[in-house]
Design a protein around this motif. Structure first.
Motif, PDB file in Angstrom:
ATOM      1  N   GLY A   1      35.770   9.701 145.810  1.00  0.00           N
ATOM      2  CA  GLY A   1      37.052   9.703 146.040  1.00  0.00           C
ATOM      3  C   GLY A   1      37.398   8.047 146.257  1.00  0.00           C
ATOM      4  N   LEU A   2      36.710   7.099 146.098  1.00  0.00           N
ATOM      5  CA  LEU A   2      37.020   5.760 146.342  1.00  0.00           C
ATOM      6  C   LEU A   2      37.467   5.093 144.958  1.00  0.00           C
ATOM      7  CD1 LEU A   2      34.087   4.797 148.607  1.00  0.00           C
ATOM      8  CD2 LEU A   2      36.449   5.396 149.294  1.00  0.00           C
ATOM      9  N   GLY A   3      38.493   5.742 144.305  1.00  0.00           N
ATOM     10  CA  GLY A   3      38.901   5.342 142.944  1.00  0.00           C
ATOM     11  C   GLY A   3      40.380   4.233 143.482  1.00  0.00           C
ATOM     12  N   LEU A   4      40.925   4.031 142.508  1.00  0.00           N
ATOM     13  CA  LEU A   4      42.267   2.980 142.567  1.00  0.00           C
ATOM     14  C   LEU A   4      43.348   4.131 142.503  1.00  0.00           C
ATOM     15  CD1 LEU A   4      41.701   0.370 140.091  1.00  0.00           C
ATOM     16  CD2 LEU A   4      41.525   0.194 142.361  1.00  0.00           C
ATOM     17  N   PHE A   5      44.124   3.905 143.612  1.00  0.00           N
ATOM     18  CA  PHE A   5      45.349   4.561 144.012  1.00  0.00           C
ATOM     19  C   PHE A   5      46.679   3.798 143.436  1.00  0.00           C
ATOM     20  CE2 PHE A   5      48.864   5.557 146.636  1.00  0.00           C
ATOM     21  CZ  PHE A   5      49.210   6.908 146.464  1.00  0.00           C
ATOM     22  N   MET A   6      47.328   4.452 142.557  1.00  0.00           N
ATOM     23  CA  MET A   6      48.561   4.104 141.879  1.00  0.00           C
ATOM     24  C   MET A   6      49.590   4.875 142.615  1.00  0.00           C
ATOM     25  SD  MET A   6      47.315   1.382 140.323  1.00  0.00           S
ATOM     26  CE  MET A   6      48.523   0.592 139.312  1.00  0.00           C
ATOM     27  N   SER A   7      50.518   4.229 143.498  1.00  0.00           N
ATOM     28  CA  SER A   7      51.573   4.737 143.881  1.00  0.00           C
ATOM     29  C   SER A   7      52.651   4.937 142.918  1.00  0.00           C
ATOM     30  CB  SER A   7      52.049   4.243 145.159  1.00  0.00           C
ATOM     31  OG  SER A   7      53.106   4.764 145.881  1.00  0.00           O
ATOM     32  N   SER A   8      53.491   6.380 143.001  1.00  0.00           N
ATOM     33  CA  SER A   8      54.443   6.140 142.224  1.00  0.00           C
ATOM     34  C   SER A   8      55.915   5.620 142.609  1.00  0.00           C
ATOM     35  CB  SER A   8      54.795   7.920 142.103  1.00  0.00           C
ATOM     36  OG  SER A   8      55.036   8.573 143.022  1.00  0.00           O
ATOM     37  N   THR A   9      55.858   5.624 143.943  1.00  0.00           N
ATOM     38  CA  THR A   9      56.783   4.945 144.661  1.00  0.00           C
ATOM     39  C   THR A   9      56.303   3.590 145.206  1.00  0.00           C
ATOM     40  OG1 THR A   9      56.546   5.684 146.891  1.00  0.00           O
ATOM     41  CG2 THR A   9      58.138   7.194 145.318  1.00  0.00           C
ATOM     42  N   THR A  10      57.091   2.703 145.015  1.00  0.00           N
ATOM     43  CA  THR A  10      56.685   1.229 145.326  1.00  0.00           C
ATOM     44  C   THR A  10      57.991   0.140 145.481  1.00  0.00           C
ATOM     45  OG1 THR A  10      55.178  -0.493 144.767  1.00  0.00           O
ATOM     46  CG2 THR A  10      56.432   0.335 142.861  1.00  0.00           C
ATOM     47  N   SER A  11      57.611  -0.602 146.361  1.00  0.00           N
ATOM     48  CA  SER A  11      58.517  -1.611 146.435  1.00  0.00           C
ATOM     49  C   SER A  11      58.266  -3.066 145.349  1.00  0.00           C
ATOM     50  CB  SER A  11      58.283  -2.515 147.610  1.00  0.00           C
ATOM     51  OG  SER A  11      57.162  -3.016 147.660  1.00  0.00           O
ATOM     52  N   HIS A  12      59.199  -3.772 145.328  1.00  0.00           N
ATOM     53  CA  HIS A  12      58.793  -4.839 144.088  1.00  0.00           C
ATOM     54  C   HIS A  12      58.411  -6.053 144.882  1.00  0.00           C
ATOM     55  CE1 HIS A  12      61.230  -3.212 140.473  1.00  0.00           C
ATOM     56  NE2 HIS A  12      60.882  -2.036 141.342  1.00  0.00           N
ATOM     57  N   GLN A  13      57.618  -5.790 145.856  1.00  0.00           N
ATOM     58  CA  GLN A  13      56.894  -6.974 146.518  1.00  0.00           C
ATOM     59  C   GLN A  13      55.449  -7.020 146.234  1.00  0.00           C
ATOM     60  OE1 GLN A  13      58.365  -8.926 149.192  1.00  0.00           O
ATOM     61  NE2 GLN A  13      56.606 -10.205 149.123  1.00  0.00           N
ATOM     62  N   LEU A  14      54.838  -8.279 145.724  1.00  0.00           N
ATOM     63  CA  LEU A  14      53.462  -8.714 145.584  1.00  0.00           C
ATOM     64  C   LEU A  14      53.016  -9.016 146.969  1.00  0.00           C
ATOM     65  CD1 LEU A  14      53.654 -10.547 142.314  1.00  0.00           C
ATOM     66  CD2 LEU A  14      52.764  -8.075 142.868  1.00  0.00           C
ATOM     67  N   PHE A  15      51.876  -8.538 147.225  1.00  0.00           N
ATOM     68  CA  PHE A  15      51.066  -9.232 148.194  1.00  0.00           C
ATOM     69  C   PHE A  15      49.631  -9.677 147.817  1.00  0.00           C
ATOM     70  CE2 PHE A  15      53.743  -5.406 149.708  1.00  0.00           C
ATOM     71  CZ  PHE A  15      54.097  -5.960 150.903  1.00  0.00           C
TER      72      PHE A  15
END
Length: 150
Positions: free
Chosen positions: A40-54
């Motif tokens: 279960g430790l894969g990458l999670f790509m959210s369908s809702t996101t802000s346009h902010q880079l961290f």
């Protein structure tokens, strides 16, 4: 290679692919067991996101026992989704942990510049300024006090 926590280990192991020793095989088996036990430790790509880079970066001064070079790494998130990461040995030997931290930040800023340009070409506006998170008190003191700049 989709798991940032084992990227450096896999990179080091790949250097011994042509002439592996028994110790390299034991480490490879340990990595495979880790992957197998953590599906279960894969990458999670959210369908809702802000346009902010961290961005987050760090350095481990003189971490490599073979070359005495520092290991640096960074990760960059677009909203809550991890989009870029890297862990590598620095090309040159840093004279101090502060220098190693500055080199890590420089690599991160270069990647942020490239990503910002790519997003601009794709028509995605990025919220400015972009935060760069790191954990060095010395670097914070040097960057906030212009007397220390040489």
């Amino acid at each position: 290679m989709t798991k940032p926590d084992i990227t450096y280990t896999v990179q080091v192991l790949s250097q011994f692919m042509h002439k592996p020793k028994e110790s390299h095989m034991l480490v490879a088996i340990r990595v495979i067991r880790y992957i197998k036990n953590a599906p279960g430790l894969g990458l999670f790509m959210s369908s809702t996101t802000s346009h902010q880079l961290f961005s987050y970066c760090d350095s481990d001064w003189v971490a490599c026992p073979q070359s005495r070079k520092s290991v640096t790494g960074y990760m960059i998130k677009f909203g809550s989704s991890l989009i870029s990461w890297k862990s590598k040995k620095q090309e040159t030997i840093s004279r101090s942990s502060t220098e190693a931290e500055f080199r890590s930040m420089a690599s991160t800023v270069a990647e942020l510049s490239w990503l910002t340009g790519m997003f601009k070409e794709l028509g995605v506006s990025i919220v400015q300024p972009i935060d760069l998170h790191y954990d060095s008190k010395v670097v914070i003191q040097i960057t906030t006090n212009p007397i220390f700049h040489e």
